[in-house]
Design an enzyme around this catalytic site. Structure first.
Site, mmCIF file in Angstrom:
data_model
loop_
_atom_site.group_PDB
_atom_site.id
_atom_site.type_symbol
_atom_site.label_atom_id
_atom_site.label_comp_id
_atom_site.label_asym_id
_atom_site.label_seq_id
_atom_site.Cartn_x
_atom_site.Cartn_y
_atom_site.Cartn_z
ATOM 1 N N LYS A 142 18.420 12.392 -12.160
ATOM 2 C CA LYS A 142 17.654 13.290 -13.026
ATOM 3 C C LYS A 142 18.475 14.512 -13.441
ATOM 4 O O LYS A 142 18.208 15.107 -14.483
ATOM 5 C CB LYS A 142 16.377 13.764 -12.318
ATOM 6 C CG LYS A 142 15.480 12.680 -11.742
ATOM 7 C CD LYS A 142 14.639 12.017 -12.777
ATOM 8 C CE LYS A 142 13.468 11.186 -12.290
ATOM 9 N NZ LYS A 142 13.677 10.206 -11.226
HETATM 10 C C1 LIG Z 1 13.123 8.941 -11.133
HETATM 11 C C2 LIG Z 1 13.826 7.999 -10.240
HETATM 12 C C3 LIG Z 1 13.811 6.612 -10.477
HETATM 13 C C4 LIG Z 1 13.029 5.998 -11.616
HETATM 14 O O1 LIG Z 1 13.531 6.396 -12.870
HETATM 15 P P1 LIG Z 1 12.600 6.219 -14.186
HETATM 16 O O2 LIG Z 1 13.365 6.845 -15.286
HETATM 17 O O3 LIG Z 1 11.331 6.945 -13.865
HETATM 18 O O4 LIG Z 1 12.369 4.769 -14.367
HETATM 19 C C5 LIG Z 1 14.557 5.806 -9.630
HETATM 20 N N1 LIG Z 1 15.242 6.311 -8.593
HETATM 21 C C6 LIG Z 1 15.270 7.631 -8.333
HETATM 22 C C7 LIG Z 1 16.038 8.118 -7.171
HETATM 23 C C8 LIG Z 1 14.567 8.522 -9.140
HETATM 24 O O5 LIG Z 1 14.600 9.831 -8.889
#
Ligand SMILES: *Cc1c(COP(=O)(O)O)cnc(C)c1O
Length: 462
Positions: free
Chosen positions: A112
């Protein structure tokens, strides 16, 4: 470049407006009116370039006249300077033809950060110019919130409120949200699941009086600028493994469909991606939908990969928009049916989705076993989300096409699950070793729209 809503009824916006708005006023999600493409020569020329340079070349065609070239290059440079790895998104080989793309070297140890650090810099640049303030509200299953708080803490023009499901995020995730001391940071622990938190955020965006009154801005993965930032590492990794001269496939641990949708955009831009594999944990609505056409949420079951404990996958709406031939009315109809319990994807749209996407599911025992096994066979310590991806990727390997699995978080973010599977306690990187000594600050809230809105109105800097 103009941006349109997946439901076809909201005003058409510029990049800057779409970025500052988040959710469209018709409840839909913004998408570029057309997807710019890069030809094989332009993609080949990315070989050997820095992450920042590729980021500029991939994202620039989407920015319109919001920033000058120099401003945008500076924004990118500032966004990624705090990462703990010079390559930003390094590739590691797991097996013949199977690679791991490490996306956890940012300040909060999850992918993120790639989007959120960029968004922080984009907001700051745009708001500094206009002299306006915004209130950022986001829902998180753990990683979005910590990344957002890290990106916006201390910025003058922004208050940031993050709703996380009380008791359902890891200690590291919670502390990354509750320990920043800046007055513009507000961590709210809501009674309920992630889907409740996300639903209340959507409600706030649909309450136009409140939305306009506090100048609400969204940074959930519904925000187009976040998706765009994530398109970049599909290019850097594919080019490192031979694109555009050969195809590659990706497996993506998926919850809200934001990360994998960025791969879909990369493919539409011309990157030769063979398959995009959706990897889900036991909350497998996306896998079930791609198998059966039925999209029917049936309640979240908490897992050891909590950032994927989602049953209402916001960004899937963007994929549906393309699968339905850019028919906003059809998408709006499906979303109405979802409110009433669920929908069935039409045969034509299902076929369109399957042209690009495969899917698989990994249960709790398989997730743990994959962490144990990969530790033994490669020495790599996987976070549980990444383990879901690796397990599903192994079921989709194809000769001659490298598979890249996205490693979405650092194992130290989920130490219990990792320790249970390997006997090893994964250490936090030195730069955050004192996380457990810092004081916490959090406000509990009921799963109640009016109460949350009142709290936010009282807290924001006038
Ligand atoms: C947010 C997240 C996901 C999922 O990603 P999306 O974009 O919501 O599909 C997978 N793994 C981790 C560690 C995350 O923080």
């Amino acid at each position: 470049m103009r941006y349109i809503s997946t439901r076809g009824q909201a005003p058409v916006l510029s990049f800057e407006e779409a970025m500052l708005t988040g959710l469209a006023r018709d409840g839909g999600l913004y998408l570029p009116e057309t997807i710019p493409t890069l030809d094989a020569a332009q993609i080949a020329a990315m070989a050997g370039q820095s992450y920042e340079e590729v980021a500029f070349r991939v994202m620039w065609p989407f920015i319109g006249d919001t920033f000058t070239e120099t401003e945008f290059r500076d924004i990118i440079a500032r966004a990624y300077q705090g990462f703990g790895h010079a390559a930003r998104a390094p590739l590691v080989q797991l097996d013949q033809g199977h690679f791991l793309l490490e996306l956890f070297h940012g300040p909060t140890l999850a992918f993120k950060d790639f989007a959120m650090q960029l968004i922080g810099q984009l907001f700051q640049a745009a708001l500094a110019r206009s002299g306006k303030r915004v209130t950022i509200v986001g829902a998180t299953s753990g990683d979005t919130g910590s990344a957002a708080i890290e990106a916006f803490r201390g910025l003058d023009a922004v208050d940031v409120f993050i709703l996380y499901p009380h008791g359902r995020v890891s200690d590291v995730q919670r502390r990354q949200m509750t320990t920043p001391s800046e007055a513009n940071v507000h961590a709210l622990a809501i009674e309920g699941h992630f889907d409740d938190a996300q639903a209340r955020v959507k409600d706030m965006f649909n309450d136009f009086a409140f939305r306009d009154g506090v100048r609400l801005a969204g940074v959930n993965s519904i925000n187009w600028a976040r998706v765009l930032a994530q398109v970049v590492y599909y290019f850097t990794s594919a080019v490192a493994l031979g694109a555009p001269h050969r195809k590659v496939s990706f497996t993506v641990p998926t919850g809200n469909f934001g990360d994998i949708f960025a791969g879909f955009i990369a493919k539409k831009m011309g990157l030769p991606i063979d398959r995009l594999v959706v990897a889900t944990n036991q909350n497998d609505i996306l896998h079930r939908c791609l198998q059966s056409a039925q999209y029917v949420p049936d309640g979240v079951i908490p897992s050891i990969s909590p950032s994927m404990d989602i049953q209402v996958s916001s960004n899937f709406e963007r994929a549906l928009y393309y699968a339905y031939g850019c028919d906003g009315a059809a998408v709006a109809q499906l979303m109405d049916e979802l409110k009433a319990g669920g929908f069935a994807v039409s045969q034509g749209a299902l076929q369109a989705l399957r042209e690009t996407f495969d899917s698989g599911r990994c249960d709790e025992a398989e997730t743990a076993a994959t962490i144990t096994r990969l530790r033994a066979s490669t020495g790599e310590v996987l976070c549980p989300h990444t383990a879901v991806g690796v397990k599903v990727a192994e079921e989709h390997l194809a000769p001659g096409v490298p598979m890249i699995t996205l490693a979405t978080a650092h194992p130290a973010k989920f130490p219990q699950a990792v320790e249970a599977a390997t006997g090893l306690h994964p250490a936090l990187p030195p730069r955050m070793a004192d996380l457990f000594d810092r004081p916490e600050r959090v406000t509990p809230v009921a799963n109640d729209l009016a109460a949350i809105e009142t709290l936010i109105s009282e807290r924001i800097t006038a």
